[in-house]
Design a protein around this motif. Sequence first.
Motif, PDB file in Angstrom:
ATOM      1  N   ASN A  21     -17.648  36.376 -19.712  1.00  0.00           N
ATOM      2  CA  ASN A  21     -16.807  36.977 -18.679  1.00  0.00           C
ATOM      3  C   ASN A  21     -16.913  36.125 -17.422  1.00  0.00           C
ATOM      4  OD1 ASN A  21     -16.241  39.091 -20.392  1.00  0.00           O
ATOM      5  ND2 ASN A  21     -17.339  40.634 -19.200  1.00  0.00           N
ATOM      6  N   LEU A  22     -15.778  35.825 -16.836  1.00  0.00           N
ATOM      7  CA  LEU A  22     -15.734  35.094 -15.576  1.00  0.00           C
ATOM      8  C   LEU A  22     -15.045  35.960 -14.533  1.00  0.00           C
ATOM      9  CD1 LEU A  22     -14.495  31.592 -16.827  1.00  0.00           C
ATOM     10  CD2 LEU A  22     -16.857  32.357 -16.491  1.00  0.00           C
ATOM     11  N   SER A  23     -15.371  35.714 -13.286  1.00  0.00           N
ATOM     12  CA  SER A  23     -14.699  36.403 -12.191  1.00  0.00           C
ATOM     13  C   SER A  23     -14.857  35.563 -10.935  1.00  0.00           C
ATOM     14  CB  SER A  23     -15.297  37.795 -11.976  1.00  0.00           C
ATOM     15  OG  SER A  23     -14.526  38.517 -11.033  1.00  0.00           O
ATOM     16  N   ALA A  24     -14.002  35.820  -9.980  1.00  0.00           N
ATOM     17  CA  ALA A  24     -14.095  35.130  -8.692  1.00  0.00           C
ATOM     18  C   ALA A  24     -13.731  36.107  -7.582  1.00  0.00           C
ATOM     19  CB  ALA A  24     -13.168  33.925  -8.655  1.00  0.00           C
ATOM     20  N   GLY A  25     -14.436  35.970  -6.472  1.00  0.00           N
ATOM     21  CA  GLY A  25     -14.114  36.753  -5.290  1.00  0.00           C
ATOM     22  C   GLY A  25     -15.012  37.941  -5.025  1.00  0.00           C
ATOM     23  N   SER A  26     -15.567  38.547  -6.044  1.00  0.00           N
ATOM     24  CA  SER A  26     -16.425  39.720  -5.824  1.00  0.00           C
ATOM     25  C   SER A  26     -17.659  39.322  -5.036  1.00  0.00           C
ATOM     26  CB  SER A  26     -16.850  40.336  -7.156  1.00  0.00           C
ATOM     27  OG  SER A  26     -15.736  40.838  -7.845  1.00  0.00           O
ATOM     28  N   GLU A  27     -18.005  40.162  -4.078  1.00  0.00           N
ATOM     29  CA  GLU A  27     -19.137  39.859  -3.215  1.00  0.00           C
ATOM     30  C   GLU A  27     -20.479  40.226  -3.843  1.00  0.00           C
ATOM     31  OE1 GLU A  27     -20.053  40.971   1.297  1.00  0.00           O
ATOM     32  OE2 GLU A  27     -17.961  40.469   0.871  1.00  0.00           O
ATOM     33  N   THR A  28     -20.512  41.327  -4.611  1.00  0.00           N
ATOM     34  CA  THR A  28     -21.774  41.809  -5.179  1.00  0.00           C
ATOM     35  C   THR A  28     -21.658  41.949  -6.693  1.00  0.00           C
ATOM     36  OG1 THR A  28     -21.180  44.146  -5.073  1.00  0.00           O
ATOM     37  CG2 THR A  28     -22.208  43.164  -3.083  1.00  0.00           C
ATOM     38  N   PHE A  29     -22.819  42.067  -7.341  1.00  0.00           N
ATOM     39  CA  PHE A  29     -22.819  42.293  -8.784  1.00  0.00           C
ATOM     40  C   PHE A  29     -22.134  43.609  -9.124  1.00  0.00           C
ATOM     41  CE2 PHE A  29     -24.619  44.319 -12.518  1.00  0.00           C
ATOM     42  CZ  PHE A  29     -24.166  43.436 -13.485  1.00  0.00           C
ATOM     43  N   ASP A  30     -22.381  44.646  -8.351  1.00  0.00           N
ATOM     44  CA  ASP A  30     -21.743  45.935  -8.621  1.00  0.00           C
ATOM     45  C   ASP A  30     -20.215  45.820  -8.596  1.00  0.00           C
ATOM     46  OD1 ASP A  30     -24.175  47.221  -8.966  1.00  0.00           O
ATOM     47  OD2 ASP A  30     -24.277  47.908  -6.882  1.00  0.00           O
ATOM     48  N   GLN A  31     -19.699  45.038  -7.670  1.00  0.00           N
ATOM     49  CA  GLN A  31     -18.250  44.846  -7.595  1.00  0.00           C
ATOM     50  C   GLN A  31     -17.718  44.100  -8.811  1.00  0.00           C
ATOM     51  OE1 GLN A  31     -17.851  42.812  -3.845  1.00  0.00           O
ATOM     52  NE2 GLN A  31     -17.665  44.719  -2.670  1.00  0.00           N
ATOM     53  N   VAL A  32     -18.417  43.044  -9.210  1.00  0.00           N
ATOM     54  CA  VAL A  32     -17.930  42.274 -10.358  1.00  0.00           C
ATOM     55  C   VAL A  32     -18.072  43.087 -11.645  1.00  0.00           C
ATOM     56  CG1 VAL A  32     -20.006  40.943 -11.012  1.00  0.00           C
ATOM     57  CG2 VAL A  32     -17.756  39.948 -11.305  1.00  0.00           C
ATOM     58  N   LEU A  33     -19.129  43.869 -11.765  1.00  0.00           N
ATOM     59  CA  LEU A  33     -19.289  44.716 -12.949  1.00  0.00           C
ATOM     60  C   LEU A  33     -18.154  45.737 -13.029  1.00  0.00           C
ATOM     61  CD1 LEU A  33     -20.924  45.488 -15.453  1.00  0.00           C
ATOM     62  CD2 LEU A  33     -22.326  46.959 -13.980  1.00  0.00           C
ATOM     63  N   ALA A  34     -17.782  46.328 -11.906  1.00  0.00           N
ATOM     64  CA  ALA A  34     -16.672  47.284 -11.885  1.00  0.00           C
ATOM     65  C   ALA A  34     -15.367  46.609 -12.317  1.00  0.00           C
ATOM     66  CB  ALA A  34     -16.522  47.896 -10.494  1.00  0.00           C
TER      67      ALA A  34
ATOM     68  N   ALA B  23     -24.747  34.402 -13.659  1.00  0.00           N
ATOM     69  CA  ALA B  23     -24.903  33.481 -12.530  1.00  0.00           C
ATOM     70  C   ALA B  23     -23.785  33.702 -11.525  1.00  0.00           C
ATOM     71  CB  ALA B  23     -24.870  32.035 -13.014  1.00  0.00           C
ATOM     72  N   ARG B  24     -24.090  33.411 -10.275  1.00  0.00           N
ATOM     73  CA  ARG B  24     -23.097  33.400  -9.204  1.00  0.00           C
ATOM     74  C   ARG B  24     -23.283  32.101  -8.431  1.00  0.00           C
ATOM     75  NH1 ARG B  24     -23.385  37.225  -3.948  1.00  0.00           N
ATOM     76  NH2 ARG B  24     -23.037  35.457  -2.583  1.00  0.00           N
ATOM     77  N   ILE B  25     -22.184  31.434  -8.208  1.00  0.00           N
ATOM     78  CA  ILE B  25     -22.188  30.218  -7.394  1.00  0.00           C
ATOM     79  C   ILE B  25     -21.206  30.438  -6.252  1.00  0.00           C
ATOM     80  CG2 ILE B  25     -21.747  27.726  -7.332  1.00  0.00           C
ATOM     81  CD1 ILE B  25     -24.074  28.375  -9.146  1.00  0.00           C
ATOM     82  N   ASP B  26     -21.645  30.191  -5.052  1.00  0.00           N
ATOM     83  CA  ASP B  26     -20.776  30.314  -3.890  1.00  0.00           C
ATOM     84  C   ASP B  26     -20.136  28.968  -3.580  1.00  0.00           C
ATOM     85  OD1 ASP B  26     -21.511  32.940  -3.754  1.00  0.00           O
ATOM     86  OD2 ASP B  26     -22.642  32.767  -1.891  1.00  0.00           O
TER      87      ASP B  26
ATOM     88  N   LYS C 255     -14.302  31.969  -2.762  1.00  0.00           N
ATOM     89  CA  LYS C 255     -15.639  31.965  -2.132  1.00  0.00           C
ATOM     90  C   LYS C 255     -16.816  32.140  -3.107  1.00  0.00           C
ATOM     91  CE  LYS C 255     -13.695  32.119   2.036  1.00  0.00           C
ATOM     92  NZ  LYS C 255     -12.809  30.988   2.144  1.00  0.00           N
ATOM     93  N   ARG C 256     -16.670  33.008  -4.129  1.00  0.00           N
ATOM     94  CA  ARG C 256     -17.764  33.304  -5.064  1.00  0.00           C
ATOM     95  C   ARG C 256     -17.244  33.264  -6.493  1.00  0.00           C
ATOM     96  NH1 ARG C 256     -17.420  36.459  -1.253  1.00  0.00           N
ATOM     97  NH2 ARG C 256     -18.935  36.317   0.388  1.00  0.00           N
ATOM     98  N   PHE C 257     -18.041  32.670  -7.374  1.00  0.00           N
ATOM     99  CA  PHE C 257     -17.668  32.552  -8.780  1.00  0.00           C
ATOM    100  C   PHE C 257     -18.797  33.100  -9.641  1.00  0.00           C
ATOM    101  CE2 PHE C 257     -15.083  29.728  -6.426  1.00  0.00           C
ATOM    102  CZ  PHE C 257     -13.855  29.735  -7.071  1.00  0.00           C
ATOM    103  N   TRP C 258     -18.446  33.959 -10.566  1.00  0.00           N
ATOM    104  CA  TRP C 258     -19.396  34.642 -11.426  1.00  0.00           C
ATOM    105  C   TRP C 258     -19.178  34.260 -12.884  1.00  0.00           C
ATOM    106  CZ3 TRP C 258     -22.832  38.321  -9.434  1.00  0.00           C
ATOM    107  CH2 TRP C 258     -22.613  38.708  -8.108  1.00  0.00           C
TER     108      TRP C 258
END
Length: 162
Positions: free
Chosen positions: A106-119, A142-145, A152-155
């Motif tokens: 799973n990839l995501s971008a933009g979420s500030e926190t783990f809880d946000q990306v999990l949602a 992993a998260r890379i800023d 801004k943030r990549f998960w």
Amino acid sequence: MPNLRHSAAAALITLTLAGCGGSPVLDAGAPTVPVILDEQAAATAISRYRAQHGLSPVVIDSRLITAASFQAQANARAGRLSHELAGSFDSRMAHVGFGKRYASENLSAGSETFDQVLARWKASPEHNRNMLMPQLRRIGIARIDAPATRYKRFWALVMASD
């Protein structure tokens, strides 16, 4: 598990310097900053979610943290999301010792926190299906800023069977 976090950061630095086979994605692009996460808290949250669906818990695997870090780094440097920027998923999994097992990413971008990306992953049918694969037992996250990029943030979350 501080030793996993430090080994993940070291692995990311090693992969970045080595270029993992000379991948041009890691040689240039947006400046990035690895973020040390609480991987155990992430595994606990995902395990809790899986338990709500009658599935087994997951555990952190340092090899999958390496795979997730490499993919998040590739996406952050490129400033966009793609499962293929750092090579095929199968080749990346084989590189960390998870050949032909059940696995997903799973990839995501933009979420500030783990809880946000999990949602976000729970709300996305494809990402949700990945997290709820019954065969999965191990994860790496992993998260890379990349502050200069749009997101801004990549998960990256990499999951695999035993």
